[in-house]
Design an enzyme around this catalytic site. Structure first.
Site, PDB file in Angstrom:
ATOM      1  N   TYR A   1      72.061   3.101 117.337  1.00 38.30           N
ATOM      2  CA  TYR A   1      70.616   2.839 116.922  1.00 38.30           C
ATOM      3  C   TYR A   1      70.753   2.330 115.530  1.00 38.30           C
ATOM      4  O   TYR A   1      69.804   2.695 114.460  1.00 38.30           O
ATOM      5  CB  TYR A   1      69.870   4.435 116.728  1.00 38.30           C
TER       6      TYR A   1
ATOM      7  N   GLU B   1      72.534  10.646 130.736  1.00 35.09           N
ATOM      8  CA  GLU B   1      72.326   9.146 130.282  1.00 35.09           C
ATOM      9  C   GLU B   1      72.561   9.076 128.539  1.00 35.09           C
ATOM     10  O   GLU B   1      71.738   8.887 127.784  1.00 35.09           O
ATOM     11  CB  GLU B   1      70.812   8.809 130.150  1.00 35.09           C
ATOM     12  N   PRO B   2      74.041   9.570 128.430  1.00 37.87           N
ATOM     13  CA  PRO B   2      74.428   9.377 126.833  1.00 37.87           C
ATOM     14  C   PRO B   2      74.272   7.747 126.189  1.00 37.87           C
ATOM     15  O   PRO B   2      74.621   6.894 127.005  1.00 37.87           O
ATOM     16  CB  PRO B   2      75.865   9.959 126.865  1.00 37.87           C
ATOM     17  N   GLY B   3      73.603   7.979 125.031  1.00 37.69           N
ATOM     18  CA  GLY B   3      73.694   6.534 124.284  1.00 37.69           C
ATOM     19  C   GLY B   3      74.388   7.012 123.059  1.00 37.69           C
ATOM     20  O   GLY B   3      75.696   6.366 122.987  1.00 37.69           O
ATOM     21  N   ARG B   4      74.117   7.664 122.303  1.00 32.94           N
ATOM     22  CA  ARG B   4      74.579   7.971 120.896  1.00 32.94           C
ATOM     23  C   ARG B   4      76.080   8.277 121.023  1.00 32.94           C
ATOM     24  O   ARG B   4      77.099   7.604 120.260  1.00 32.94           O
ATOM     25  CB  ARG B   4      73.868   8.825 120.085  1.00 32.94           C
TER      26      ARG B   4
ATOM     27  N   TYR C   1      64.746   8.631 109.332  1.00 36.52           N
ATOM     28  CA  TYR C   1      65.057  10.147 109.756  1.00 36.52           C
ATOM     29  C   TYR C   1      65.915  10.668 108.611  1.00 36.52           C
ATOM     30  O   TYR C   1      66.043  12.114 109.095  1.00 36.52           O
ATOM     31  CB  TYR C   1      65.726  10.030 110.875  1.00 36.52           C
TER      32      TYR C   1
ATOM     33  N   GLY D   1      71.458  12.990 124.494  1.00 45.26           N
ATOM     34  CA  GLY D   1      71.125  13.551 123.494  1.00 45.26           C
ATOM     35  C   GLY D   1      72.151  14.401 123.039  1.00 45.26           C
ATOM     36  O   GLY D   1      72.045  14.993 122.020  1.00 45.26           O
TER      37      GLY D   1
ATOM     38  N   CYS E   1      63.601  -5.010  99.507  1.00 46.50           N
ATOM     39  CA  CYS E   1      62.570  -4.948  98.374  1.00 46.50           C
ATOM     40  C   CYS E   1      61.748  -3.634  98.765  1.00 46.50           C
ATOM     41  O   CYS E   1      60.490  -3.652  99.002  1.00 46.50           O
ATOM     42  CB  CYS E   1      61.471  -6.061  98.245  1.00 46.50           C
ATOM     43  N   GLU E   2      62.516  -2.620  98.583  1.00 49.12           N
ATOM     44  CA  GLU E   2      62.032  -1.227  99.114  1.00 49.12           C
ATOM     45  C   GLU E   2      62.787  -0.243  98.647  1.00 49.12           C
ATOM     46  O   GLU E   2      63.765  -0.158  98.694  1.00 49.12           O
ATOM     47  CB  GLU E   2      61.787  -1.313 100.670  1.00 49.12           C
TER      48      GLU E   2
HETATM   49  C1  LIG Z   1      65.240   9.105 128.414  1.00 49.33           C
HETATM   50  C2  LIG Z   1      66.350   8.985 127.318  1.00 49.33           C
HETATM   51  N1  LIG Z   1      67.682   8.908 128.112  1.00 49.33           N
HETATM   52  C3  LIG Z   1      68.789   8.905 127.354  1.00 49.33           C
HETATM   53  C4  LIG Z   1      68.499   8.732 125.739  1.00 49.33           C
HETATM   54  C5  LIG Z   1      69.766   8.482 125.114  1.00 49.33           C
HETATM   55  O1  LIG Z   1      69.766   9.665 124.041  1.00 49.33           O
HETATM   56  P1  LIG Z   1      71.191   9.909 123.291  1.00 49.33           P
HETATM   57  O2  LIG Z   1      71.439   8.492 122.537  1.00 49.33           O
HETATM   58  O3  LIG Z   1      70.789  10.826 122.043  1.00 49.33           O
HETATM   59  O4  LIG Z   1      72.199  10.224 123.975  1.00 49.33           O
HETATM   60  C6  LIG Z   1      67.112   8.764 125.069  1.00 49.33           C
HETATM   61  C7  LIG Z   1      67.191   8.678 123.796  1.00 49.33           C
HETATM   62  O5  LIG Z   1      66.234   8.705 123.013  1.00 49.33           O
HETATM   63  C8  LIG Z   1      66.242   8.768 126.003  1.00 49.33           C
HETATM   64  O6  LIG Z   1      64.970   8.724 125.456  1.00 49.33           O
END
Ligand SMILES: Cc1ncc(COP(=O)(O)O)c(C=O)c1O
Length: 444
Positions: free
Chosen positions: A395, A295-298, A339, A253, A366-367
């Site tokens: 994303y 659990e970082p993604g972004r 978003y 997050g 086409c939008e």
């Molecule tokens: C359960 C869970 N963990 C981790 C993430 C990764 O979040 P972020 O990409 O914002 O760090 C998400 C994103 O929706 C999630 O739903």
């Protein structure tokens, strides 16, 4: 990895003044070699982010586990980087699990999320012997229990809790509020009920609790509140239900800086906040902190990604707006359409030129909603120029579509003046690869 001859030469410095350089390669060399639109990842930035997360945990002397949330960007190469850097992998579908396993990722370091995992996905996870399943709801407990009883296998699980923390983010990506499709509600006794249901299945080993409060979060406060609530919950369930929390997972997050308007906290602040809030809650009862998981993604991949587009047509509406269209758009980056996301961009081949016009960047689908940027000041954007949009590493590709049967772009990783094609550009033939209509009279 391939080295660009152009940039190993002495004119690199000169070139870099008027050209956008990524990982030691110029945008125009990359565009020439791989075509456009092209998503380019600077691999060093990804590895640095991972290193900084780990360092932050060392600073606060907490036992930790980091998982890369591969929904942000999933490919076998990215999974391999995560593994090489010692991360776990957070997957949310059979498809992500399949990709991870194909990459050679060790199954016992994979955890699976999802609010409606199918029986097939759960069975796939169990038979692949993944490290953790984060159980989301009562139905899942039953389905998983049946699979474990039938196969005779055991699995470590966590339970996902919806901790009711409003982090003031966009509704569609804020998953932590109480009114959420994810997890067991903290306030109505559902968590305790879930634990009682889980206890019936001795093949489920409950390792801890999980909460994810949302995405693109800038302030530490929400994380601190969630960490305290989860720590208090874990003490309660230990007291009342005799269940030890070995892992406290606080999800992902952390926000990133898409534009100069964004002011995310440094990742060190997030780690410190989470660890200190949880530690305080445990130590007040003489307990030690369990393993903290994030659990970082972004925040791992977003800023490492840049999308290079070729500029095509333009439409000037006197006194109103100038649209500059590029050869991609919502099909490779739907985040503005979804978003209202904002981005910054440059004309990659005119880095020295003065900004002289206010334009909006449109995609080719086409939008009307297919826009990448509303209102950006740029040097004169002419057909053939390269537009580079920053922070497209998370994303974007993972949400890309074939709307209008537009092929998805290629993805390339760059590092120290070398490049590696990680995902090739889709071809028109790829667009037909699911077509079964070879015989018009074949209804049965
Ligand atoms: C359960 C869970 N963990 C981790 C993430 C990764 O979040 P972020 O990409 O914002 O760090 C998400 C994103 O929706 C999630 O739903």
């Amino acid at each position: 990895m391939e080295r660009s001859k152009l940039h190993s030469s002495a004119n690199e410095t000169l070139l870099s003044k008027k050209e956008l350089m990524i990982g030691g390669l110029s945008a125009s060399w990359l565009a020439e070699k791989y075509g456009t639109p092209l998503i380019v990842y600077d691999e060093e930035k990804i590895r640095n982010q991972i290193h900084d997360y780990k360092q932050a945990f060392h600073e606060v002397q907490a036992d930790f586990r980091l998982a890369y949330a591969c929904k942000a960007f999933c490919s076998t190469y990215m999974c391999q980087i995560a593994q090489e850097e010692g991360l776990w992998l957070d997957v949310v579908s059979g498809g992500e699990l399949f990709t991870a396993l194909k990459s050679g990722f060790q199954p016992n370091h994979i955890l699976m999320h999802g609010n409606n995992k199918t029986k097939e996905e759960l069975e796939f996870a169990v038979t692949s012997q993944i490290g953790l399943i984060v159980v989301d709801n009562f139905h899942e407990i039953e389905v998983l229990g049946e699979i474990l009883n039938r196969t005779g296998q055991s699995i470590d699980i966590m339970i996902r809790v919806s901790p009711g923390v409003d982090v003031h983010t966009h509704d569609f990506i804020s998953t932590g509020q109480q009114d959420s499709k994810f997890g067991f509600d903290l306030y109505s006794g559902q968590v305790e009920e879930a634990i009682i249901a889980i206890k019936k299945y001795h093949r489920m080993r409950l390792m801890g609790i999980h909460a994810h409060i949302g995405s693109q979060i800038f302030d530490a406060e929400g994380f601190g509140v969630a960490a305290k609530r989860m720590a208090d919950l874990s003490k309660k369930i230990e007291r009342e239900l005799d269940v030890m929390t070995h892992i406290l997972n606080l999800g992902g997050g952390l926000g990133i800086r898409y534009t100069s308007e964004d002011t995310p906290m440094p990742l060190e602040t997030l780690v410190e906040e989470v660890v200190l809030a949880a530690r305080k809650a445990y130590e007040s009862d003489g307990l030690s902190l369990p393993l903290i998981m994030l659990e970082p993604g972004r925040s791992i991949v977003a800023e490492a990604g840049t999308t290079i587009y070729r500029v095509g047509s333009r439409k000037e509406i006197p006194g109103l707006r100038t649209y500059v269209a590029v050869d991609g758009g919502m099909t490779d980056n739907p985040r503005l359409a979804l978003y209202g996301a904002k981005y910054e961009a440059v004309i990659a081949n005119k880095m020295n030129a003065n900004k002289e016009e206010l334009v909006s960047i449109a995609g080719k689908a086409c939008e009307s909603g297919d826009m990448l940027i509303w209102d950006i000041e740029l040097p004169k954007a002419e057909p053939g120029d390269l537009l580079a949009v920053f922070c497209t590493g998370a994303y974007n590709y993972s949400m890309a579509s074939n709307y209008n049967r537009i092929p998805r772009p290629a993805v390339v990783f760059v590092r120290e003046g070398q490049s590696k094609l990680v995902l090739r550009r889709e071809t028109y033939d790829d667009l037909l690869h699911l077509e079964m209509n070879t015989d018009f009279s074949s209804f049965s």
